[in-house]
Design an enzyme around this catalytic site. Structure first.
Site, PDB file in Angstrom:
ATOM      1  N   SER A  60      67.097 -94.467  10.340  1.00 52.14           N
ATOM      2  CA  SER A  60      67.959 -95.576   9.905  1.00 52.14           C
ATOM      3  C   SER A  60      69.428 -95.412  10.247  1.00 52.14           C
ATOM      4  O   SER A  60      70.219 -96.317   9.955  1.00 52.14           O
ATOM      5  CB  SER A  60      67.807 -95.794   8.397  1.00 52.14           C
ATOM      6  OG  SER A  60      66.588 -96.426   8.105  1.00 52.14           O
ATOM      7  N   LYS A  63      70.966 -98.249  12.006  1.00 55.84           N
ATOM      8  CA  LYS A  63      71.566 -99.415  11.353  1.00 55.84           C
ATOM      9  C   LYS A  63      73.088 -99.448  11.480  1.00 55.84           C
ATOM     10  O   LYS A  63      73.705-100.467  11.160  1.00 55.84           O
ATOM     11  CB  LYS A  63      71.144 -99.460   9.884  1.00 55.84           C
ATOM     12  CG  LYS A  63      69.647 -99.702   9.681  1.00 55.84           C
ATOM     13  CD  LYS A  63      69.313 -99.856   8.200  1.00 55.84           C
ATOM     14  CE  LYS A  63      67.856-100.231   7.973  1.00 55.84           C
ATOM     15  NZ  LYS A  63      66.952 -99.075   7.975  1.00 55.84           N
ATOM     16  N   SER A 115      69.596 -99.170   2.777  1.00 52.84           N
ATOM     17  CA  SER A 115      68.973 -99.027   4.094  1.00 52.84           C
ATOM     18  C   SER A 115      67.782 -99.962   4.250  1.00 52.84           C
ATOM     19  O   SER A 115      66.719 -99.570   4.732  1.00 52.84           O
ATOM     20  CB  SER A 115      68.534 -97.572   4.328  1.00 52.84           C
ATOM     21  OG  SER A 115      68.289 -97.322   5.688  1.00 52.84           O
TER      22      SER A 115
END
Length: 374
Positions: A60, A63, A115
């Site tokens: 993640s 992101k 997240s």
């Protein structure tokens, strides 16, 4: 007021203020991560590295790019209904449901704090119309930023063949993202109140980044985990005018890894005051007058050994025409480390010089005779 005929002043070694010496410290040797890097954000100086160019899955931490592109798309406060297919995704979640209305700004909190994979996909469709189109945008932006060892396949960071980066590229991306005020503000939040739903209602999202609570001076950035990538973490911390960025990929003990790396970094780098005094003056054409320039005080974070390599370059026009107002930007001071520009400080007019309305036409005619066309 218009600028003309830019000139470059000769380079000169800066005289920096005397700062007490830094404490000696050994580089950390027991970092658990397979790949890691620690850099000073202002100059990009690498303070520690371990397999920094090894391509690895990044979970993640992906992101960071997803959020950056969402910010760059603008229109952050307009509400829209989320794409029902986009939010049907495994893993961490913001809590979006079919029919929910949300703004891109609130999606940013959903992307960067808990997240949310649903938030990442919803933002992707909002920005580009589809997830594949958004992934193409991610890769195009990566190339523009010089991330030559990065390739995206998903907006969320879920495991996928060909989805990878390096610790070095991820640090570069983070430095760029942290220059954005909105991004910087969101990743620094331990929690945030957002509003979404059908109809929208307020709820609180919490940040999964424990560094914000565990480390003095922490200001972000992003956690990550998948079965393939294992534990991934990007952190940023500020102390006494120094900003450090730490990255670990596939770490067994990331919180302690980052604590050790950041502690080490802050013993190596110090913020030095810059010499921004400038005695140059700029002529205001057609008036027989000139204006001085000034810059705001600034500092730069350096290793002790880098001080002798720092130079500055003055970029100013030879003249301006039209009325100059006090505070108008006329040029800049460029600070260079080993020949590369690492900081630019605007140079502003220190007074006002007014030009009569009829003078610009006469001036243009005179400049035309000299072969200068503006």
């Amino acid at each position: 007021m218009k600028l003309a005929l830019r000139i470059t002043a000769a380079l000169a070694v800066l005289a920096l203020g005397v700062i007490p010496g830094l404490r000696a410290a050994a580089a950390p040797e027991d970092i658990s991560a397979v790949s890691a890097i620690l850099i000073e954000a202002q100059t990009g100086t690498v303070l520690y590295e371990k397999n920094p160019d090894e391509r690895r899955a990044m979970a993640s931490t992906t992101k960071i790019m997803t959020a950056l592109l969402t910010i760059e798309a603008g229109d952050l406060d307009r509400e829209f209904t989320v794409d029902p297919l986009a939010i049907r995704v495994e893993g961490t979640s913001m809590g979006l449901r079919e029919g929910d209305r949300v703004s891109r700004r609130d999606l940013l909190y959903g992307i960067l704090l808990p997240s949310g994979n649903d938030a990442a996909n919803a933002a992707a469709v909002s920005v580009s119309g589809s997830i594949p189109a958004f992934v193409r945008l991610m890769n195009s932006r990566a190339q523009e930023l010089g991330l030559s060892d990065t390739h995206f396949v998903t907006p969320s960071g879920l495991d996928a063949e060909g989805h990878y980066t390096t610790a070095r590229d991820l640090a570069k991306l983070t430095v760029f993202a942290m220059k954005d005020e909105t991004f910087r503000s969101v990743v620094s939040c331990s929690s945030a109140e957002v509003e979404f739903g059908d109809p929208p209602y307020k709820r609180t999202l919490y940040n999964s980044n424990k560094m914000l609570r565990r480390y003095d001076g922490a200001i972000g950035v992003k956690t990550g985990f998948t079965d393939n990538a294992r534990r991934c973490l990007v952190s940023a911390a500020e102390r006494d005018g120094v900003t450090l960025i730490a990255v670990t990929l596939n770490a067994g003990d990331d919180w302690n890894d980052h604590t050790k790396m950041l502690d080490y970094g802050f013993t190596q780098v110090r913020a030095f005051p810059l010499g921004v005094d400038c005695s140059y003056r700029v002529a205001v054409a057609g008036t027989g007058q000139s204006v001085g320039v000034y810059a705001h005080k600034a500092t730069i974070a350096l290793l002790e050994g880098q001080r002798s390599s720092l130079t500055r370059r003055v970029m100013l026009p030879s003249f301006v025409y039209g009325t100059v107002e006090k505070g108008d930007r006329l040029g800049e001071l460029q600070f260079l480390l080993d020949g590369e520009v690492i900081l630019e400080c605007p140079l502003f007019a220190d007074s006002t010089v007014e030009v009569a309305e009829q003078q610009p036409g006469i001036l243009r005619e005179l400049l035309g005779r000299l072969g200068v066309y503006l």
